[in-house]
Design an enzyme around this catalytic site. Structure first.
Site, short mmCIF file in Angstrom:
data_model
loop_
_atom_site.label_atom_id
_atom_site.label_comp_id
_atom_site.label_asym_id
_atom_site.label_seq_id
_atom_site.Cartn_x
_atom_site.Cartn_y
_atom_site.Cartn_z
N SER A 148 0.76 -1.96 -0.68
CA SER A 148 -0.17 0.07 -0.62
C SER A 148 0.80 1.67 0.07
CB SER A 148 -0.35 0.04 1.46
OG SER A 148 -1.80 1.11 0.90
N ASP A 351 -9.25 -3.10 -5.45
CA ASP A 351 -9.22 -3.98 -3.69
C ASP A 351 -10.02 -3.92 -2.52
OD1 ASP A 351 -7.45 -2.53 -2.96
OD2 ASP A 351 -6.17 -3.71 -3.26
N HIS A 390 -7.18 -6.43 -0.07
CA HIS A 390 -5.92 -4.78 0.11
C HIS A 390 -5.48 -6.23 0.84
CE1 HIS A 390 -3.89 -1.25 -0.28
NE2 HIS A 390 -4.14 -1.39 1.59
#
Length: 418
Positions: A148, A351, A390
């Site tokens: 991320s 996601d 995610h």
């Protein structure tokens, strides 16, 4: 502390350096927004693995050291990259005079107390946390892996090293590869969706810091690591005094561009990409993820979350923000305002946190599918993890076999670069 003769210390450092030179370069895992290191929560729940342990899995499978960094969870990528450098190499964080001056209106401090790491465990009178890899240099390079926002952070670190902001101008060759996993290289529309839906969200985050007194880097709980904005409660300060002093702190203002909330927006990511470039000396890799599926209804196309997406992501991932009907979610959000980064239907797939289109690499850089022969200075896109959200990609699901296979694939790729 026991006295250790100089010749013994020199021998110890020499052995450590020789071991690092002869062994495999280590992997450094860098968390994303609101992330944490392995010591948080007593290590009972890990950022990298949840109730599993991805670092241990990589270490056992590859035979190399794996370090899990802990940087500012809501800080800008500049600040996070500076912290990452000193946390690895040792020393006290110096964010730079020009950077601190540029963001002085938000209270930025160039060299705050509480952001130091000891390079030498035998000479640590202040009892600082130990640096993760003090021998780091061109002869002892590393692999960086970021999830991320962590992917933005490792890119920024390489840029700061290339331009001499850290590393005394001689840090080229210190990083072999940089791998991003579900990274919002071009930002995520989730930031703008949340701000539109809940304009006071940043202020509420500030109140959480005030209520908990967790603005610094100490303790075993969640740490905001915001000493550079003077948000650590002092020992002589009551919680009421701390609350009053930090009330309405400018760091939480949405106009503050020295924060994660800005860097993660498409507009902020575009600004970051204007100066953070791909280094010709580094191999870049990326993994994308998608946990939504396309649906066409009444002539309108949008994305909706799969039923196996982790539950707390589903409310924002689809056509509407649930339960606030009328606010577009990531699966249908568009942006076309003048002067802003436009987002259209290509951004719908996601996601649960990041738009899939944003994950392969930063706009303006060369991106190519990895065909078995990685190339330096371009983004080698390994592939899209279909059906993974995610947090699946960092092993938070109950059976993280797919995520572990992804890290095994990455380690196999990295081993061929050495």
């Amino acid at each position: 502390m026991k006295f250790i003769p100089g010749f013994i210390l020199a021998a110890w450092l020499a052995v450590g350096g020789a071991h690092a030179a002869d062994g495999k370069p280590p992997v450094v895992l860098v968390h994303g927004f609101f992330g944490f290191d392995h010591t948080t929560l007593g290590g009972s729940f890990r950022y990298w693995g949840g109730f599993n342990d991805i670092a241990h899995h990589i270490r056992a499978g590859s035979g190399r050291d794996v370090f899990t960094a802990g940087v500012g969870p809501v800080s800008s990528n500049w600040d996070r990259a500076i912290e990452l450098y000193y946390q690895l190499k040792g020393g006290c964080a110096d964010y730079g005079a020009s950077h601190a001056a540029q963001h002085a209106s938000a209270g930025h401090v160039q060299k705050p107390a509480g952001k130091c790491w000891a390079a030498d465990p035998t000479n640590n009178p202040e009892k600082y946390p130990l640096a993760l890899y003090p021998q780091w240099d061109a002869a002892h390079p590393i692999h960086l892996v970021g999830h991320s926002q962590g992917g933005q952070t490792i890119r920024t670190l390489i840029q700061l090293m290339d331009q001499g902001t850290v590393g005394n101008g001689g840090a080229r060759g210190w990083v072999i590869s940089a791998t991003s996993i579900a990274t919002p290289h071009n930002g995520t529309t989730l930031r703008d969706i949340v701000v539109d839906w809940l304009p006071d969200v940043s202020t509420l985050a500030g109140l959480a810091v005030q209520a908990s007194g967790a603005g610094g880097s100490g303790g075993s709980g969640f740490k905001y690591r915001l000493e550079q904005f003077n948000m650590k409660a002092s020992a002589a300060e009551s919680i009421d005094d701390f609350f009053e002093r930090t009330r309405g702190h400018p760091f939480w203002n949405l106009n503050n561009h020295d924060s994660a909330q800005w860097d993660l927006a498409p507009d902020g990511a575009s600004e970051l990409n204007s100066w953070v470039k791909t280094s010709p000396d580094v191999y870049y890799f990326s993994f994308s993820a998608q946990a939504t599926e396309s649906l066409s209804l009444f002539g309108k196309e949008f994305q909706y979350p799969r039923s196996d997406m982790i539950f707390f992501l589903q409310g924002m991932a689809g056509e509407w923000v649930v339960p606030s009907f009328g606010h577009p979610g990531m699966g249908s959000f568009r942006q076309a305002a003048p002067g802003r980064v436009p987002t259209d239907q290509r951004w719908f797939a996601n996601d649960g946190v990041v738009n899939t289109i944003s994950m392969a690499g930063p706009e303006g850089s060369k991106i190519q599918a990895l065909d078995g022969t990685p190339v330096k200075g371009v983004w080698n896109h390994i592939g899209t993890m279909q059906g993974m959200d995610h947090f699946d990609v960092i092993g938070w699901d109950a059976k993280p076999s797919a995520a572990l296979k992804m890290y095994d694939q990455l380690m196999a790729i990295l081993s061929k670069l050495e």
